[in-house]
Motif scaffolding. Sequence first.
Motif, PDB file in Angstrom:
ATOM      1  N   SER A  15       0.808  -1.147  -0.185  1.00 48.23           N
ATOM      2  CA  SER A  15      -0.021   0.084  -0.131  1.00 48.23           C
ATOM      3  C   SER A  15       0.944   1.366  -0.015  1.00 48.23           C
ATOM      4  O   SER A  15       0.514   2.476  -0.710  1.00 48.23           O
ATOM      5  CB  SER A  15      -0.934  -0.170   1.203  1.00 48.23           C
ATOM      6  N   ASN A  16       1.949   1.081   0.817  1.00 43.64           N
ATOM      7  CA  ASN A  16       2.916   2.398   0.873  1.00 43.64           C
ATOM      8  C   ASN A  16       3.765   2.710  -0.623  1.00 43.64           C
ATOM      9  O   ASN A  16       3.407   3.734  -0.948  1.00 43.64           O
ATOM     10  CB  ASN A  16       3.728   2.193   1.912  1.00 43.64           C
ATOM     11  N   LYS A  17       4.134   1.529  -1.070  1.00 44.26           N
ATOM     12  CA  LYS A  17       4.631   1.576  -2.406  1.00 44.26           C
ATOM     13  C   LYS A  17       3.533   2.296  -3.487  1.00 44.26           C
ATOM     14  O   LYS A  17       4.142   3.238  -4.372  1.00 44.26           O
ATOM     15  CB  LYS A  17       5.186   0.194  -2.840  1.00 44.26           C
ATOM     16  N   ALA A  18       2.579   1.737  -3.296  1.00 40.37           N
ATOM     17  CA  ALA A  18       1.189   2.299  -4.445  1.00 40.37           C
ATOM     18  C   ALA A  18       1.166   3.689  -4.216  1.00 40.37           C
ATOM     19  O   ALA A  18       1.036   4.646  -5.129  1.00 40.37           O
ATOM     20  CB  ALA A  18       0.164   1.489  -4.130  1.00 40.37           C
ATOM     21  N   GLU A  20       3.252   6.070  -2.837  1.00 38.68           N
ATOM     22  CA  GLU A  20       4.196   6.694  -3.357  1.00 38.68           C
ATOM     23  C   GLU A  20       4.322   6.785  -4.707  1.00 38.68           C
ATOM     24  O   GLU A  20       4.667   7.765  -5.392  1.00 38.68           O
ATOM     25  CB  GLU A  20       5.551   5.946  -2.772  1.00 38.68           C
ATOM     26  N   ALA A  21       4.020   5.691  -5.529  1.00 39.30           N
ATOM     27  CA  ALA A  21       4.107   5.733  -7.088  1.00 39.30           C
ATOM     28  C   ALA A  21       3.020   6.760  -7.497  1.00 39.30           C
ATOM     29  O   ALA A  21       3.072   7.432  -8.563  1.00 39.30           O
ATOM     30  CB  ALA A  21       3.758   4.215  -7.622  1.00 39.30           C
ATOM     31  N   MET A  22       1.875   6.613  -7.013  1.00 40.44           N
ATOM     32  CA  MET A  22       0.607   7.698  -7.273  1.00 40.44           C
ATOM     33  C   MET A  22       1.073   8.990  -7.126  1.00 40.44           C
ATOM     34  O   MET A  22       0.858   9.861  -7.777  1.00 40.44           O
ATOM     35  CB  MET A  22      -0.532   7.324  -6.627  1.00 40.44           C
ATOM     36  N   GLY A  23       1.946   9.282  -5.927  1.00 38.45           N
ATOM     37  CA  GLY A  23       2.176  10.775  -5.681  1.00 38.45           C
ATOM     38  C   GLY A  23       3.242  11.145  -6.826  1.00 38.45           C
ATOM     39  O   GLY A  23       3.257  12.180  -7.124  1.00 38.45           O
ATOM     40  N   GLU A  24       4.163  10.160  -7.154  1.00 33.40           N
ATOM     41  CA  GLU A  24       5.267  10.448  -8.114  1.00 33.40           C
ATOM     42  C   GLU A  24       4.419  10.752  -9.680  1.00 33.40           C
ATOM     43  O   GLU A  24       4.860  11.699 -10.375  1.00 33.40           O
ATOM     44  CB  GLU A  24       6.177   9.358  -8.449  1.00 33.40           C
ATOM     45  N   LYS A  25       3.641   9.865  -9.980  1.00 38.41           N
ATOM     46  CA  LYS A  25       2.932  10.300 -11.061  1.00 38.41           C
ATOM     47  C   LYS A  25       2.021  11.660 -11.028  1.00 38.41           C
ATOM     48  O   LYS A  25       1.832  12.382 -12.134  1.00 38.41           O
ATOM     49  CB  LYS A  25       1.662   9.236 -11.409  1.00 38.41           C
ATOM     50  N   ARG A  26       1.412  11.922  -9.782  1.00 42.19           N
ATOM     51  CA  ARG A  26       0.644  13.412  -9.820  1.00 42.19           C
ATOM     52  C   ARG A  26       1.728  14.463  -9.932  1.00 42.19           C
ATOM     53  O   ARG A  26       1.383  15.197 -10.688  1.00 42.19           O
ATOM     54  CB  ARG A  26       0.164  13.280  -8.479  1.00 42.19           C
ATOM     55  N   ASP A  27       2.928  14.050  -9.435  1.00 40.44           N
ATOM     56  CA  ASP A  27       3.808  15.155  -9.325  1.00 40.44           C
ATOM     57  C   ASP A  27       4.226  15.209 -10.955  1.00 40.44           C
ATOM     58  O   ASP A  27       4.486  16.547 -11.693  1.00 40.44           O
ATOM     59  CB  ASP A  27       5.196  14.874  -8.766  1.00 40.44           C
ATOM     60  N   LYS A  28       4.695  14.175 -11.744  1.00 41.55           N
ATOM     61  CA  LYS A  28       4.912  14.453 -13.288  1.00 41.55           C
ATOM     62  C   LYS A  28       3.692  14.911 -14.062  1.00 41.55           C
ATOM     63  O   LYS A  28       3.846  15.618 -14.605  1.00 41.55           O
ATOM     64  CB  LYS A  28       5.126  12.781 -13.724  1.00 41.55           C
ATOM     65  N   SER A  29       2.617  14.534 -13.567  1.00 42.19           N
ATOM     66  CA  SER A  29       1.505  15.136 -14.352  1.00 42.19           C
ATOM     67  C   SER A  29       1.373  16.824 -14.097  1.00 42.19           C
ATOM     68  O   SER A  29       1.150  17.454 -14.989  1.00 42.19           O
ATOM     69  CB  SER A  29       0.089  14.566 -13.637  1.00 42.19           C
TER      70      SER A  29
END
Length: 63
Positions: A15-18, A20-29
């Motif tokens: 859950s934590n990895k997911a 973090e990944a979503m946060g990184e995608k949001r930042d890139k977007s």
Amino acid sequence: MGGFDQFKDKAGDLSNKAKEAMGEKRDKSAKGADQTRDKSAEMRDQGQNKARDAAEDAQDNWS
């Protein structure tokens, strides 16, 4: 440690990895959207400058 506790820990890690990944995608977007907005503003300004220059040239030709 029981099997349920191990499962619970693994699920928490996943859950934590997911998250973090979503946060990184949001930042890139968000960064991409900012770049697109900046490029659009730059292109709009260039278009306005070209139109203004053309209008000034036309006015000078009539003078």
